[in-house]
Design a protein around this motif. Structure first.
Motif, PDB file in Angstrom:
ATOM      1  N   ALA A 196       0.821  -1.216   0.000  1.00  0.00           N
ATOM      2  CA  ALA A 196       0.000   0.000   0.000  1.00  0.00           C
ATOM      3  C   ALA A 196       0.854   1.265   0.000  1.00  0.00           C
ATOM      4  CB  ALA A 196      -0.918  -0.013   1.220  1.00  0.00           C
ATOM      5  N   LEU A 197       2.156   1.102   0.315  1.00  0.00           N
ATOM      6  CA  LEU A 197       3.058   2.258   0.402  1.00  0.00           C
ATOM      7  C   LEU A 197       3.938   2.415  -0.836  1.00  0.00           C
ATOM      8  CD1 LEU A 197       4.037   1.677   4.123  1.00  0.00           C
ATOM      9  CD2 LEU A 197       2.694   3.606   3.265  1.00  0.00           C
ATOM     10  N   ASP A 198       3.627   1.676  -1.882  1.00  0.00           N
ATOM     11  CA  ASP A 198       4.499   1.649  -3.064  1.00  0.00           C
ATOM     12  C   ASP A 198       4.761   3.043  -3.644  1.00  0.00           C
ATOM     13  OD1 ASP A 198       5.808  -0.147  -5.212  1.00  0.00           O
ATOM     14  OD2 ASP A 198       4.503   1.157  -6.393  1.00  0.00           O
ATOM     15  N   ALA A 199       3.704   3.809  -3.859  1.00  0.00           N
ATOM     16  CA  ALA A 199       3.867   5.147  -4.463  1.00  0.00           C
ATOM     17  C   ALA A 199       4.694   6.057  -3.546  1.00  0.00           C
ATOM     18  CB  ALA A 199       2.502   5.769  -4.732  1.00  0.00           C
ATOM     19  N   LEU A 200       4.480   5.909  -2.246  1.00  0.00           N
ATOM     20  CA  LEU A 200       5.223   6.722  -1.276  1.00  0.00           C
ATOM     21  C   LEU A 200       6.725   6.401  -1.334  1.00  0.00           C
ATOM     22  CD1 LEU A 200       3.908   7.612   2.189  1.00  0.00           C
ATOM     23  CD2 LEU A 200       6.276   6.932   1.960  1.00  0.00           C
ATOM     24  N   HIS A 201       7.062   5.094  -1.400  1.00  0.00           N
ATOM     25  CA  HIS A 201       8.488   4.720  -1.489  1.00  0.00           C
ATOM     26  C   HIS A 201       9.132   5.352  -2.726  1.00  0.00           C
ATOM     27  CE1 HIS A 201       7.821   2.052   1.765  1.00  0.00           C
ATOM     28  NE2 HIS A 201       7.203   1.115   1.084  1.00  0.00           N
TER      29      HIS A 201
ATOM     30  N   SER B 125       8.158   8.028  -4.309  1.00  0.00           N
ATOM     31  CA  SER B 125       8.256   9.490  -4.154  1.00  0.00           C
ATOM     32  C   SER B 125       9.454   9.871  -3.283  1.00  0.00           C
ATOM     33  CB  SER B 125       6.962  10.052  -3.548  1.00  0.00           C
ATOM     34  OG  SER B 125       6.885   9.749  -2.163  1.00  0.00           O
ATOM     35  N   LEU B 126       9.885   8.924  -2.419  1.00  0.00           N
ATOM     36  CA  LEU B 126      11.053   9.163  -1.554  1.00  0.00           C
ATOM     37  C   LEU B 126      12.370   8.777  -2.251  1.00  0.00           C
ATOM     38  CD1 LEU B 126       9.641   7.818   1.854  1.00  0.00           C
ATOM     39  CD2 LEU B 126      10.090  10.204   1.259  1.00  0.00           C
ATOM     40  N   GLY B 127      12.254   8.324  -3.509  1.00  0.00           N
ATOM     41  CA  GLY B 127      13.457   7.985  -4.271  1.00  0.00           C
ATOM     42  C   GLY B 127      14.060   6.642  -3.910  1.00  0.00           C
ATOM     43  N   ALA B 128      13.239   5.732  -3.381  1.00  0.00           N
ATOM     44  CA  ALA B 128      13.753   4.425  -2.975  1.00  0.00           C
ATOM     45  C   ALA B 128      14.245   3.613  -4.168  1.00  0.00           C
ATOM     46  CB  ALA B 128      12.665   3.636  -2.250  1.00  0.00           C
TER      47      ALA B 128
ATOM     48  N   MET C 225       9.839  -4.204  -3.302  1.00  0.00           N
ATOM     49  CA  MET C 225      10.115  -3.643  -1.979  1.00  0.00           C
ATOM     50  C   MET C 225      11.276  -2.652  -2.019  1.00  0.00           C
ATOM     51  SD  MET C 225       7.874  -5.071  -0.022  1.00  0.00           S
ATOM     52  CE  MET C 225       8.492  -4.654   1.619  1.00  0.00           C
ATOM     53  N   PRO C 226      11.274  -1.673  -1.100  1.00  0.00           N
ATOM     54  CA  PRO C 226      12.402  -0.731  -1.053  1.00  0.00           C
ATOM     55  C   PRO C 226      13.666  -1.392  -0.490  1.00  0.00           C
ATOM     56  CG  PRO C 226      10.818  -0.234   0.693  1.00  0.00           C
ATOM     57  CD  PRO C 226      10.238  -1.354  -0.112  1.00  0.00           C
TER      58      PRO C 226
END
Length: 372
Positions: free
Chosen positions: A10-15, A17-20, A30-31
């Protein structure tokens, strides 16, 4: 979309956006890291780190026969776990081989959550479902029902306290309680895989982004940073914690892995693998199998899984995990070695790194133990 496409948390887009830097891990995207894995590692050791662990496999077991089923299906005494507590255990084949190592949480009198490693979640689900035959219990695949966010490190209790009125001070290691974190309903567990104090928060995937952002903001003054799977691996390695597929496998029994303590022969009734594991326990006492030890490099070359451990040109073991240790400042490894060479300080031990026998010091695990 092909069935081989990796799953996204569920956090894929957030990772992103953080440049993971993302990687395929057990079928999940996964990051791996966000910036420097060394900086992420040291943040967890000294301050705090935030992890997305939503790839882990949650399986719920409910019903009047839930405890009896888990006692039969797993090697531990799950019936003796109190409500609100958790236990580290294993699920084995009939021949004693380890299918996976697990954490089992007792959520209610007749409700348990089994958390399996991502790579084995389906295997564990299938085994529990098959073993449930004849028990008054229901095994449910809840992998899609949870996102899992971990906050780990010495500053983690303070960060979490600012977002919840749950009694964190009263929450022991390997215990969990339902609560609300930043307005999000969560199972708050005092567990982790880093060797530090910390918490794992099981939440609805729809709430994951809100919770991540709240933890990020609350943790910023304390030095909390997002952390990927790469530093999670070096953290668990320093803490001497086994990783399935490296220190644990179907070719090893818990006694081969030096974790015979998780097998509870004293519990009532039969359990899968009891007969073979009884023999394995007796054999391990008479003729100790290879022992899992720590190795610290005298030089700079990093040992990797599968590299032979040698003494005087003779192979006496094999590296299961190896990496540079940010805390020790030297390469470290875990390895299974012959019992005769397992004592800390054993002289003449080396690792064959591409034909060159690099000197290593044998040490007792773990490499790192946090100050209480």
């Amino acid at each position: 979309m092909s069935s081989n496409a990796p799953r996204h948390t569920a956090l894929d887009a957030l990772h992103r956006s953080l440049g993971a830097t993302m990687t395929d891990f057990a079928g999940w995207d996964m990051p791996l890291r966000y910036g420097s894995e060394r900086d992420e590692h040291l943040a967890v050791r000294t301050k705090a780190g935030l992890f997305d662990l939503s790839h882990m496999g949650e399986i719920t077991v409910t019903g009047p026969g839930a405890a009896a089923l888990l006692n039969y299906a797993l090697v531990g005494n799950i019936a003796s776990v109190g409500v609100g507590r958790a236990r580290y255990t294993m699920i084995c084949r009939a021949d004693g081989g380890i299918l996976d190592d697990l954490i089992v949480y007792r959520l209610q009198e007749q409700a348990y959550m089994v958390v399996a490693n991502a790579s084995n979640a389906q295997v564990v689900l299938d085994a529990l479902t098959e073993r449930a035959d004849g028990f008054d219990a229901v095994v449910r695949d809840d992998r899609d029902a949870y996102a899992l966010i971990a906050v780990q490190g010495p500053e983690s209790p303070g960060i979490l306290k600012s977002l919840t009125d749950a009694d964190l001070d009263g929450l022991k290691y390997y215990a969990g309680l339902p609560g609300t974190v930043a307005g999000v309903p969560a199972l708050i567990a005092r567990t982790g895989y880093t060797g530090e104090d910390g918490f794992e928060l099981f939440v609805d995937p729809a709430d994951a982004e809100k919770l991540w952002q709240a933890l990020t903001e609350a943790g910023a003054p304390a030095g909390l940073v997002p952390c990927g799977l790469s530093c999670r691996d070096t953290l668990r390695l320093e803490a001497g914690m086994p990783l399935y597929g490296h220190e644990l496998s179907t070719s090893l029994t818990p006694f081969d892995a030096g974790l015979g303590r998780v097998v509870k022969f004293e519990k009532e009734g039969d359990f899968v693998g009891r007969e073979t594991l009884t023999e394995a326990a007796a054999l391990a006492e008479k003729n100790p199998p290879r022992v899992l030890v720590g190795l610290i490099a005298e030089g700079r070359r990093v040992p990797r899984a599968g590299y032979p451990v040698v003494v005087g040109g003779k192979v006496i073991g094999e590296v299961t995990s190896g990496a540079p240790s940010p805390t020790l400042g030297r390469p470290i490894a875990m390895a299974y070695v012959d019992a005769a060479h397992a004592a800390p300080g054993t002289a003449g031990v080396g690792v064959d790194i591409r034909g060159s026998h690099e000197p290593y010091e044998v040490v007792a695990l773990p490499f790192y133990r946090r100050q209480k």
